[in-house]
Design a protein around this motif. Sequence first.
Motif, PDB file in Angstrom:
ATOM      1  N   LYS A 184      56.703  37.902  41.620  1.00 49.61           N
ATOM      2  CA  LYS A 184      56.426  37.247  40.345  1.00 49.61           C
ATOM      3  C   LYS A 184      57.686  37.250  39.488  1.00 49.61           C
ATOM      4  N   GLN A 200      53.520  37.539  44.012  1.00 55.33           N
ATOM      5  CA  GLN A 200      52.900  36.247  43.708  1.00 55.33           C
ATOM      6  C   GLN A 200      52.335  35.588  44.957  1.00 55.33           C
ATOM      7  N   GLU A 201      53.083  35.628  46.060  1.00 52.60           N
ATOM      8  CA  GLU A 201      52.626  35.005  47.297  1.00 52.60           C
ATOM      9  C   GLU A 201      52.924  35.927  48.475  1.00 52.60           C
ATOM     10  N   ARG A 231      44.909  29.467  43.645  1.00 53.64           N
ATOM     11  CA  ARG A 231      45.948  30.480  43.457  1.00 53.64           C
ATOM     12  C   ARG A 231      47.064  29.931  42.577  1.00 53.64           C
ATOM     13  N   TYR A 232      47.426  28.671  42.776  1.00 51.45           N
ATOM     14  CA  TYR A 232      48.436  28.062  41.911  1.00 51.45           C
ATOM     15  C   TYR A 232      47.974  28.061  40.458  1.00 51.45           C
ATOM     16  N   HIS A 251      48.235  31.446  38.657  1.00 52.25           N
ATOM     17  CA  HIS A 251      49.609  31.863  38.401  1.00 52.25           C
ATOM     18  C   HIS A 251      50.281  31.031  37.313  1.00 52.25           C
TER      19      HIS A 251
END
Length: 626
Positions: free
Chosen positions: A538, A514-515, A316-317, A320
């Motif tokens: 985000k 984003q998270e 996931r990092y 992004h």
Amino acid sequence: MIYLTFTLLFAGLSALWMFQKIFYPYFWDDLMYCLKFRKVGKAIMARMKCGIITYLDCFVHQARKTPEKPFIVFENQVFTYKDVEIRSNKFANVFKTEAGLKHGDIVALLMSNEPDFVCVWLGLCQLGCEVAFLNFNTKSRSLLHCFQTCGANCLVVGSDLIKCLDDILPALLDSAIDVWVTAESASYKNVHTLLDKAELASGEKPQVDIPPPNLCSTFLLIFTSGTTGLPKAARISHIKAVMSMAFLRLCGANENDKIYMALPLYHMAASLLGIGGCIDLGATCVLKKKFSASQFWKDCIKHDVTVLQYIGELCRYLVHQPKTGEEKAHRVRIAAGSGLRADVWKEFSRRFGKIQIREAYGLTEASIGFVNYTTEIGPIGRASYFNKVNDILQTLSLPFELLKCHPETCEPVRTNTGRCVVVNKGETGLLVAPLSFTNPFLGYVGNKAMTEKKLLRDVFKDGDVYFNTGDLMLQDHRDFVYFKDRTGDTFRWKGENVATTEVSEILGCLDFLQEVNVYGVTVPGYEGRAGMAALVLKEGCELDGESLYNHLLQNLPAYSWPWFLRLQTSLDVTETFKQQKKELVEDGFCPRTIQEPLYFLDSYKKTYVPLTQHVYDDIVSGQIRL
């Protein structure tokens, strides 16, 4: 006549092919994995018959077989299998002569990712010591708790981590604990230095008297990184360690691969699956001291990486990160790991080239596990027909059951006769596995109560014992297995179970988020817990409450919607990227105690509105009903 025969044969084969495609679309995937598993199983058995039984035996065998093959690449250093063997022997000889360590001693290891982590570990194994991996993120009281829990009489600490002991070093020394630092000199009084002594030590294998290994005895101690409470030291058996070494091979890796390892070595995924997998294959490990999203693909190109090991949040990092030319210029062909969310999975596959994703499931404490060897996005594995008919699979793989459990307590439902009930396909159940030679559970050191809590007795008949994973799973009608949630993270609302993982995945599909971290909070006057989500927006985006409401309306039942939102700049995670929930749950949703922006689901306006103190008071008093 011949023409007619061939025509009929062709028609029959075509019909059979169509039947297989429609009703058994994964037949060939299942068959090929079955054959691969069978081959691996036979290789393990043949190896054991030759006396190559333990994790250490496998390393020594590989070092003899390919001594000049690069084993560990770290920064600008390259260590061959022979280099690591000699260095581990040197450490073993120092610990034997200077520290008096012997078979059965427990030694704690507090080191960052570096080649000497592996060398010290293997050196201690040479003496028959049980090594306890300590999490280097743990501080002060928790670190002392870990050390005292595992019962170690010696501690080896990396030179870069010695300052972590400032608060507890006096307590360790007062307890007559030998403390060794991987340095040539140290300013700390009564702390022994290792590297200067290893320089002068023999590189030959130390002569020690070690009894034949019991495969069900303790090999390692690994602390579970649970999101609540203090860590627990799980005993890892020799048989589990050896079986774990086959993971990368089952994922399709081979001896020519260069495997990128940025996960912490004190974690099972890195030490047993990763390093162990490299040893099993005779492959090369590209070891990274610490994961860096911005450096990741550059490293893969620099070191010609072909296989990477991940934990879901690592991927996931990566997705992004801003797009770069390196992200498709690499030669990575396999990504193996666990915890990959479906939305991240899709984006990872779309963005970073033709990489085979091998999502898996496993536990530190037990050997039950699954691998998704297909291209299906989402499942953690399969439980196909071949698992039940293959003798090698039955011997080395692990049977499992999914049990019906109470929605509030998550305890298994039992019938009037006291037996547990298996859920139907398509239903979520508690994953359990019978204890056996290949699935021993040795328990937690110094914690009998927690050990017993993980066991289920008299499940289907008198005297049987099953390991309770605490994880909720679903096996669908196509035999795919899906991870739904951990029982500790599941909460009940409006008479229904809410799986936080499922809600997080749905929310994660929104392009302005984003998270996401979903949990349940207590609301006065209501049973169960109401849903709440901590969100990170985000960069450059704002919360769109109306879009969020419509997205929930289309994708989730109303009882699982988060009633409250908490906007944060970042989410707290453990060292293995698991989301922290405990403090969020304790904070609740009161604006007086939370300084960050809070929002409330206004079902009349069909959007999320700011959660003011006035709105909070109305909810608590019952004027606003949820």
